[in-house]
Structure formats: C-alpha cells, structure tokens
Enzyme design. Structure first.
Site, PDB file in Angstrom:
ATOM      1  N   HIS A 139       0.719  -0.952   0.036  1.00 17.34           N
ATOM      2  CA  HIS A 139      -0.059   0.042  -0.197  1.00 17.34           C
ATOM      3  C   HIS A 139       1.031   1.041  -0.105  1.00 17.34           C
ATOM      4  CE1 HIS A 139      -2.398  -3.216   1.650  1.00 17.34           C
ATOM      5  NE2 HIS A 139      -3.463  -2.384   1.322  1.00 17.34           N
ATOM      6  N   GLY A 157      -4.133   6.679  -0.309  1.00 16.51           N
ATOM      7  CA  GLY A 157      -4.856   5.289  -0.844  1.00 16.51           C
ATOM      8  C   GLY A 157      -4.415   4.531  -2.578  1.00 16.51           C
ATOM      9  N   LYS A 180       0.457  -0.582  -9.616  1.00 12.56           N
ATOM     10  CA  LYS A 180       0.242   0.869  -8.661  1.00 12.56           C
ATOM     11  C   LYS A 180      -1.394   0.809  -9.087  1.00 12.56           C
ATOM     12  CE  LYS A 180       2.655   3.752  -7.441  1.00 12.56           C
ATOM     13  NZ  LYS A 180       4.024   4.519  -7.496  1.00 12.56           N
ATOM     14  N   LEU A 239       8.279  -6.066 -12.269  1.00 10.34           N
ATOM     15  CA  LEU A 239       8.045  -7.259 -10.922  1.00 10.34           C
ATOM     16  C   LEU A 239       8.878  -7.213 -10.125  1.00 10.34           C
ATOM     17  CD1 LEU A 239       6.027  -8.211  -8.944  1.00 10.34           C
ATOM     18  CD2 LEU A 239       6.394 -10.552 -10.458  1.00 10.34           C
ATOM     19  N   ASP A 295      12.120  11.626  -1.666  1.00  9.53           N
ATOM     20  CA  ASP A 295      10.965  10.395  -0.610  1.00  9.53           C
ATOM     21  C   ASP A 295      12.121   9.205  -0.925  1.00  9.53           C
ATOM     22  OD1 ASP A 295       9.089   9.328   1.074  1.00  9.53           O
ATOM     23  OD2 ASP A 295       7.905   8.801  -0.571  1.00  9.53           O
ATOM     24  N   LYS A 345      13.425   6.378   0.201  1.00  4.81           N
ATOM     25  CA  LYS A 345      14.113   5.418   2.246  1.00  4.81           C
ATOM     26  C   LYS A 345      14.129   3.749   1.143  1.00  4.81           C
ATOM     27  CE  LYS A 345       8.727   5.845   2.219  1.00  4.81           C
ATOM     28  NZ  LYS A 345       7.825   5.810   2.658  1.00  4.81           N
ATOM     29  N   PRO A 346      13.911   2.600   2.867  1.00  5.13           N
ATOM     30  CA  PRO A 346      14.123   1.315   2.443  1.00  5.13           C
ATOM     31  C   PRO A 346      13.063   1.477   1.474  1.00  5.13           C
ATOM     32  CG  PRO A 346      14.917   1.755   4.442  1.00  5.13           C
ATOM     33  CD  PRO A 346      14.209   3.186   3.823  1.00  5.13           C
ATOM     34  N   HIS A 347      11.372   1.432   1.716  1.00  4.53           N
ATOM     35  CA  HIS A 347      10.482   1.047   1.030  1.00  4.53           C
ATOM     36  C   HIS A 347      10.651   0.907  -0.401  1.00  4.53           C
ATOM     37  CE1 HIS A 347       8.846   0.148   5.565  1.00  4.53           C
ATOM     38  NE2 HIS A 347       7.992  -0.246   4.461  1.00  4.53           N
TER      39      HIS A 347
END
Length: 677
Positions: free
Chosen positions: A267, A271, A287, A332, A376, A378-380
């Site tokens: 997520h 949203g 996405k 992917l 932005d 960051k690890p994610h």
C-alpha cells in the site's frame, strides 16, 4: 472520522489464526457485538440491548484529539504534514495481537507473530489483531514536542456473502450515541451512548472479526430522527438503503494490464494499492491510483518514461485508465530494501550491501543528471529485482510519486506545495523555518545517508527511534554507534555518512561524489591509490605544502612509529635497503610502494607475512593503520585535478597557482555548490 475499510493486518491475522487452528475452537455467543471507539476502547455489547458486557481498555491520553485537522490514519498516510500554525504532524503505525478472555474481557497478553508456535488455543480466548496509529505533534517554531495522539483499528474483513445481518447502525459523529434499527421493519431496537465517537463495529465470524456497516450522522440529525420525528414521546420507524458489497473478481483486465485483486503487494500514500499482475505476458507490479491523484500519476509516468533506461531505476511498461482508477504497470521486484536488511532468511543472490548501496547511488546520480529530485528516498522505495537468467539481482529506485523535475537552469524547488517525503527520512532544510534557501537535490543525499547507515548497521537509524527521528533531524542530533572508531571499513563509512548527513546541504557531496568515495573502492583500487600518492610526493620537498598537509596529524595515523607495528620479517627486510622514518606517513606509503613493486623479489617469509597482492597486502596495512586511507585521501584533495587522481575524486577544481600552493576551491559538477572531494 471514517473507519478504515480494509485493514493491513487482515490477511496476516487470518493466517495467524489458521496457524493456531482457531477456526473451529473459538465459539462466541451470537448475541455479542463489538464496538470500537475513538478513545481506544473495545466494547463487547449485547445485540439485543446495546448494553456493555465488558470493555477492553487500551485508550491513550488523546486530549485535544478532536482539534486535529485530519483523522489519525489520514495523518499517518500523509505524514509528515504541517498545519498553518506551524505544527508538524508525524505519524507511525504498529501492529499488535491481543489475547482476551471471552467471558470477562480481561487481556491475557500482547503478542507478535513470533509467539505463534508457543501458544495453545483455547475456546475461551479471543485473538484480536490491531493496528495502533500514533501521531506526534512537533512545534517547529519552539522546537518542542507538543503531545501524542493514538487511534486504534482492529484487523477485520467484510462478512461472508451468506451472512444475513438484519441490523442497521447509525452513529453520531459528535459523541458516542449509537442507534440500532431493524433493517427490515424499521423498528429502532435500542440506543446507547458509549461516551466516545464510534469508529467501527464488528461481529465475530469463523476465524476473526468481521466489520459490519455503520452510518455516520450529524449528532443533531440523529437525535431529531430518533427522538423528535413521529408522534411525541415515541421512537420513529425508519428505513435506510444499504449498498451491498460485491465480491471481487479473481482477475481484472484494464486495457493491456491484467492484475489479481487478491494478490496485494503493498500500500502507498493517498490510497494507492500495488497488485501483482501481467503486461504483455510478463509479470509486473500494478499500481492502482485514485482519481484525486491522477495528476500526480501522470507526472510519475512522465518521469518514469524519462529515467527508466538506467538499470538501477524501476522500469515502466504501461499505463491505463478506467472510470474509477488509473493503473501503472512497472517492473515486478522480489523485495524492498527493508526486507533485504531485516529478514534474516532473505536470499540476497550474492548482492552484497556495499554493492547494493553503490547501485542505489548510481540510480540516484542518473536521476540527478536529468534534473529529477526523488524527494522520498527510504528503504521502502529501494527495491531488489527478481533474479535474471544468471541468478543475479540488482537494486532499483522506485516510487516517483513525489519526484520533482527541476526546470532548465534551476537547481532548487519551492517548499510552498507542502512537505515531500516520509517522516524520519526528510532533510532538515525541507522542514526548518530557519532555512531561507529553497531545497536542492541535496535532500536526496541526506535521505541516502540515513539509508546507508540503516544498511551498514543492519537495521538502525542514525537519528534514533521513529517518534523522535524528525525532531532529531531538525536538531542535527545523530549517532553512528554501530560503526567502530578503530576499524578501517567503519572509519571510511563514517566519513561518508557524516558528510551525507550534514545539516548544511552545501556541505553534502553530490551523488557522483558519493560514488567516488573510498567507501566503494575495491582493495585493488586502494592499493593503486597508495601507490599513486607515493609516486606523486616522492620528489616533493619536505617543507612543501602537499607533504606538510600529509604529515599534519600523521603521527596519530601511524601510531607514533609505524615500524613498531609491523611484523618482524618485514621490519628486517626494510632495514636492508634504506632508512625509513617511523613517524612519517610519507615513509610508510613509500615502504608500501617499494614492497609492492618488488614483491616477487622478497624473501618467502616476507611474502608470507604480507599475503597475496592486492587483497591481503592492503589489509595487512589498513588493519594495523585503520586511519591511513581516509587521512591520505583527504590530505591529497589539492591534487584532485591532476590526471592520475581523476579516478579518485569527483570534482572540478579551480586552481589559483600562487608561489606556495594552497588548498583549492572545489565545485561540484551537479549542483555547483562547494562540497568535499
């Protein structure tokens, strides 16, 4: 406040309960309804009367919560965000499991999934999965933490299609009033006030909580419809049409994109949901983006198209739209950097941490070369690819939703559009009101510095625990305690990370500068650098500027007398040919160069003590003199523009050549601001 429709813990909690074989052992009275309120309590109430049987009290001190400009989950999704009065809202969420006594509501224990195998299921216990959303209020003007607010949501799904639920619940959005109506006859069954706004209502079905619908109504409207309409002194009868939930299809086809709604990969903010899907018979990540974010999605697609030719930037395939959503098909991947670092059994396919960070910076340097600021990092948002035909994987930068394309000739972006990034990874100049200049691509370097330490420390953050991170970032308070001060590799890493985390954006290296740092050098390059330095200073006078700079502080580097710290066979061999000064860095480098040049002529016992070239040979010296490389590297910056040193430094130098050379001025290629080389 609107309850979350689908909960991030739902699938995990169901699997957790299945593992415990709870599907048939838990037997709850059909008359129980569960009411979750804003203050954090979960009430078990009677379906017939609405009276409270027991309460699980997990409320936090949320005084002032109703004054928030958004709901807590919205704040967590948008975190961090700043209100007009200068208050910064920073959010996090935490997943927990509670074991509750069915009869009394008493909490037995708090669990994580690691406890699953140690539990013995019981028919009298209730296993509840719950997410706590916490918001920290930080005053950017006074630089003080104001207070925290917490909101809780329980893991749940929608009821099964065959379930007949004949009650309709109307709740006040101003207090805890609940009016329950028979949805067929319209008769009001009961009304109760739970003294705190209701955020969700559940029944227990099979292996977990199932969320039942409720309708939020303004307090005045609800009281009028319930008590004032119809005959005086009687409760009115009413009916309310409820939409029926449609069971999702097994597969959705939108244009050329196919995806599976049950295969959720993750997520995102606003949203966004990421599904596993297919495009042109190849597996992709899809996405799904809400309409209010279409303009951001179009910008993201444009930036992906412009930048995805680099192997370390996520590849873009296709975008489609229907009447409800926009869909973006991208490459992917196997996992995020967070899984790479924190999952002990993660298969890295030979991708070492330093190589992963090098690839990440290579992708970032590519973006910066196109005047794209990620904003932005960051690890994610750093992903590990699927293995290729040779079984290799690579790191890739993803999620371009907050990226900014700088106009031609511009090197900064405005802060007027809000605070981009994720709390705990945002550069101080983005949030600080003391900073008058607009942010530049240096914000990505700061975030990357946090990522670097996260990787080398195996999961730690330089600015501490999540709730205090952004406040510590604004104060410039960090700790690199997991890096040792007397270990060669850690000393090199510390130098780079400290420069990347500099509170002054102009003092941070460019992405290209980071890539040239010794942190990424292989041992062969380290040895070649030592040799090139020794060759360069061989004919320099002892009182020359370069030698003086090299020897400044050098006695600590060589530990007083380097000859006393090498093995006896090498000591003996060095004395045969010439005298060396034990307190001199230049002489240590000269000894290293000479032994490397004449390695094949050395006695067997000397070769054995030095080891093979280059790896063992370099490690022999850097393990004994761990500060040698960084000291030499920083001392030789004045030679960065000379041809032999171009592979080691990433700066153009403007040299003013006075009679006695002084350290030159360095300007970074990418952002044209003074920086280290």
């Amino acid at each position: 406040l609107v309850a979350v429709a689908s909960h991030p813990l739902s699938s995990t909690f169901s699997a957790f309960n299945r593992h415990l074989h709870m599907a048939t052992t838990v037997s709850l009275p059909e008359s129980l309804l569960f009411v979750s309120t804003l203050e954090g309590n979960l009430h078990a109430v009677s379906k017939k009367s609405g009276s409270i049987k027991w309460t699980l009290k997990e409320g936090k001190n949320n005084e002032g919560l109703t004054k928030l400009p958004f709901t807590i989950p919205e704040l967590v999704q948008a975190s961090p965000c700043r209100s007009s009065d200068g208050i910064l809202y920073m959010g996090k969420k935490q997943d927990l499991w509670y074991v509750v006594d069915l009869l009394t509501g008493e909490k037995q224990q708090t669990l994580t999934s690691s406890f699953a195998e140690m539990l013995c299921p019981s028919s009298t216990l209730l296993y509840l999965g719950r997410t706590e959303y916490t918001i920290t209020m930080y005053d950017t003007k006074s630089r003080e933490l104001r207070w925290n607010a917490t909101y809780s949501d329980y893991a749940s799904t929608l009821p099964d299609d065959e379930t007949k639920y004949n009650l309709a619940h109307f709740v006040s959005n101003g207090d805890g009033l609940v009016v329950t109506v028979d949805s067929e006859s319209g008769n009001v069954q009961w009304f109760q006030n739970y003294n705190s706004p209701v955020v969700a209502m559940y029944i227990w079905q099979r292996e977990g909580l199932r969320k039942v619908p409720h309708t939020n109504v303004a307090v005045e409207t609800l009281r009028y419809l319930t008590f004032m309409s119809g005959e005086v002194g009687r409760i009115t009868q009413w009916k309310y049409p409820f939409p029926k939930e449609k069971k999702p299809k097994n597969k959705f086809l939108v244009g050329n994109i196919t995806f599976h709604p049950k295969e959720v990969l993750g997520h995102g903010a606003e949203g966004t949901i990421v599904y596993k899907g297919q495009f042109d018979n190849r597996p992709v990540a899809v996405k799904r983006i809400l309409p209010e974010c279409f303009s951001f999605a179009d910008r993201e697609v444009q930036l992906l198209r412009e930048s995805d030719e680099h192997p370390n930037v996520i590849r873009y395939f296709c975008t489609e739209k229907d009447r409800q959503f926009q869909y973006i098909a991208i490459e992917l991947c196997a996992a995020s950097l967070q899984e790479y670092v924190e999952k002990k059994d993660f298969n890295r396919h030979g991708l070492e941490p330093v190589v992963l960070l090098q690839q990440t910076m290579s992708g970032l340097a590519h973006l910066h070369s196109l005047n794209i600021v990620h904003r932005d990092l960051k690890p994610h948002n750093i992903l590990v690819s699927m293995p290729n035909a040779h079984g290799r994987v690579r790191a890739m930068i993803s999620d371009f939703g907050l990226c900014k394309k700088l106009a031609v000739g511009r090197h900064s972006f405005s802060r007027r559009s809000g605070v981009p990034g994720t709390e705990g990874w945002i550069a101080p100049e983005v949030l600080s009101e003391d900073c008058k200049d607009n942010p530049t691509c240096a914000v990505d370097i700061f975030s990357a510095g946090c990522v670097f330490y996260y990787v080398v420390s195996k999961g730690c953050h330089p600015f501490g625990k999540s709730l205090q991170r952004q406040a510590n970032i604004l104060l410039g308070t960090y700790s690199l305690d997991h890096l040792q001060t007397d270990k060669h590799g850690d000393i090199v890493a510390t130098d780079l990370i400290e420069r990347m985390l500099s509170i002054d954006p102009c003092s941070r290296p460019s992405a290209e500068g980071v890539l040239k740092h010794p942190f990424f050098w292989i041992l062969e390059k380290e040895l070649q650098f030592f040799q090139d330095v020794s060759d360069r200073i061989e004919k320099e006078p002892l009182d020359g500027a370069i030698v003086r700079q090299l020897e400044r502080g050098g006695r600590a580097v060589v530990k007083g007398d380097w000859r006393a710290h090498i093995t006896v066979p090498l000591q003996t061999d060095l004395r045969k040919f010439r005298s060396y000064k034990g307190g001199s860095v230049r002489d240590l480098l000269r000894a290293m160069r000479n032994k490397k040049h004449h390695y094949r002529e050395l006695p067997a016992e000397v070769q054995e003590t030095l080891g093979s070239i280059p790896d063992d040979f370099v490690s022999y010296f850097t393990s004994r003199f761990p500060h040698l490389l960084m000291h030499t590297y920083l001392s030789m910056r004045t030679c960065a523009c000379e041809r032999p040193f171009l592979p080691y430094y990433s700066c153009t130098w403007v040299m003013n050549r006075p009679a006695v050379p002084e350290p030159a001025t360095c300007k970074c290629i990418l952002n044209h601001v003074p920086s280290f080389c």
